[in-house]
Design a protein around this motif. Structure first.
Motif, short mmCIF file in Angstrom:
data_model
loop_
_atom_site.label_atom_id
_atom_site.label_comp_id
_atom_site.label_asym_id
_atom_site.label_seq_id
_atom_site.Cartn_x
_atom_site.Cartn_y
_atom_site.Cartn_z
N UNK A 53 0.34 -0.98 -0.61
CA UNK A 53 -0.23 -0.24 0.44
C UNK A 53 0.36 0.91 -0.11
N UNK A 54 1.92 1.56 1.05
CA UNK A 54 2.87 2.45 0.73
C UNK A 54 3.23 2.74 -1.10
N UNK A 55 4.24 1.36 -1.12
CA UNK A 55 4.56 1.58 -1.87
C UNK A 55 3.75 2.00 -3.46
N UNK A 56 2.83 1.70 -3.45
CA UNK A 56 1.71 1.76 -4.28
C UNK A 56 1.53 3.53 -4.10
N UNK A 57 1.27 4.18 -3.59
CA UNK A 57 1.01 5.04 -3.18
C UNK A 57 1.92 6.14 -3.33
N UNK A 58 3.56 5.94 -3.41
CA UNK A 58 4.72 6.21 -3.66
C UNK A 58 4.77 6.81 -5.13
N UNK A 59 3.95 5.94 -5.60
CA UNK A 59 4.27 5.58 -7.34
C UNK A 59 3.39 6.26 -7.61
N UNK A 60 2.40 6.97 -6.78
CA UNK A 60 1.52 8.00 -6.99
C UNK A 60 -0.18 6.97 -7.89
N UNK A 61 0.30 6.27 -6.89
CA UNK A 61 -1.64 5.54 -6.94
C UNK A 61 -2.62 6.18 -6.34
N UNK A 62 -4.10 5.95 -6.88
CA UNK A 62 -5.09 6.44 -5.78
C UNK A 62 -5.04 5.57 -4.30
N UNK A 63 -5.64 5.97 -3.16
CA UNK A 63 -6.27 4.96 -2.14
C UNK A 63 -7.18 4.55 -2.33
N UNK A 64 -7.27 3.53 -1.44
CA UNK A 64 -8.91 2.49 -1.95
C UNK A 64 -9.78 3.28 -1.28
N UNK A 65 -11.37 3.59 -1.84
CA UNK A 65 -11.95 3.71 -1.28
C UNK A 65 -12.76 2.74 -0.42
N UNK A 66 -12.47 2.93 0.96
CA UNK A 66 -13.03 2.07 1.77
C UNK A 66 -13.00 2.28 3.37
N UNK A 67 -13.81 1.58 3.73
CA UNK A 67 -14.59 2.28 5.08
C UNK A 67 -14.04 1.02 6.08
N UNK A 68 -13.19 1.32 6.78
CA UNK A 68 -12.90 0.58 8.35
C UNK A 68 -14.25 -0.05 9.47
N UNK A 69 -13.86 -1.44 9.68
CA UNK A 69 -14.86 -1.65 10.64
C UNK A 69 -14.92 -0.82 11.63
N UNK A 70 -15.31 -1.18 12.40
CA UNK A 70 -15.05 -0.28 13.73
C UNK A 70 -14.47 -1.21 14.68
N UNK A 71 -14.16 -1.74 14.76
CA UNK A 71 -13.69 -3.19 15.65
C UNK A 71 -12.30 -3.54 16.00
N UNK A 72 -11.49 -2.89 15.29
CA UNK A 72 -10.04 -2.50 15.08
C UNK A 72 -9.37 -2.32 15.92
#
Length: 276
Positions: A53-72
């Motif tokens: 994920x971090x390396x993808x963002x360093x490549x300029x890829x857009x972040x996923x549109x994603x809602x995290x669960x509340x129990x993490x």
């Protein structure tokens, strides 16, 4: 060779560690991806997802549109929430999906780094989209550090030790040592005019002295101190585990030797972690 040789050590260290991760996880059975690591709440799959994920963002890829669960339970602030999105979105991915994405990310990122032409002082935003900026040189150093530390997380989880003296280890040493004054003078509250010695042995050996000036500010150097208030001696892997917040001091019984003022030593070891 990059246009700017000062960037090459970090690029080489990053390459060594991320290729090691690729080799580690390629043959894993599906169940091995679920093994827990020392990173709270993260499995082997989660650590690899974070790296991708971090390396993808360093490549300029857009972040996923994603809602995290509340129990993490391990997601405690905005930064960990930011980081967790790239991890949680891949929790349903199979082993072949993970290895394929990792391999493609390594290829693309390596190509990007080989063609890097920006100045080492060029500003880079991280987290991407935030107002926080660092230089390109610092950003690449942090990536080399982060990937080596996560390689070690994976090695411990999988029972495959190695690369404790790799190029990334030397970058990790410098990054972690830079945090010692904040631990000793800041969080642990060592008294003004005192000195604390940290003596590390093993695959990476070094001795550092943290000195606290009259105003309570800390600095670190490699010279020997006469009459330090505390001396801590420990092996390199134990140092990494403590400084990266992977274990509590009591989990390293027998691997840390303490001389000097016991109360201050306990405070230093309790506050030793310098990474989020």
């Amino acid at each position: 060779m990059t246009v700017h040789p000062s960037l090459q050590p970090a690029i080489d260290a990053w390459t060594h560690s991320i290729e090691a991760i690729n080799e580690l996880v390629r043959p894993l059975a599906e169940g091995d991806w679920n093994r827990p690591t020392d990173c709270p709440g993260w499995s082997v799959r989660d650590v690899v997802s974070h790296v991708i994920g971090v390396e993808s963002e360093m490549l300029g890829e857009p972040r996923p549109i994603h809602t995290l669960p509340r129990d993490l339970y391990h997601v405690t602030d905005e930064f960990s929430r930011y980081i967790e999105v790239q991890v949680d979105v891949r929790r349903c991915h199979t082993a072949p999906e993970m290895t394929s994405e990792l391999e493609l990310t390594v290829i693309r990122r390596s190509r990007q780094l080989r063609g890097e032409t920006r100045s080492p002082r060029a500003p880079v935003r991280w987290p991407l989209g935030s107002g926080n900026e660092q230089t390109l040189e610092r950003a690449l150093t942090v990536r080399a550090f982060d990937v080596w530390v996560h390689e070690q997380d994976l090695r411990r989880a999988l029972g495959v030790p190695g690369n404790l003296a790799a190029p990334g280890a030397l970058i990790a040493r410098d990054v972690l040592v830079a945090g010692l004054p904040g631990v000793v003078a800041g969080k642990a509250g060592a008294p003004a005019g005192s000195a604390v010695v940290v003596d590390v042995h093993g695959p990476v050996e070094f001795l550092r002295t943290v000195r606290v000036d009259g105003a309570g500010r800390g600095s670190v150097d490699s010279s020997v101190s006469l009459g330090p208030v505390v001396t801590l001696a420990l092996d390199w892997e134990a140092y990494v585990l403590l400084a990266c917040g992977r274990v509590r001091p009591e989990a390293l019984d027998g691997r840390v030797t303490v001389e000097g003022e016991p109360g201050l030593a306990v405070a230093i070891l309790r506050e030793f972690a310098v990474t989020p």
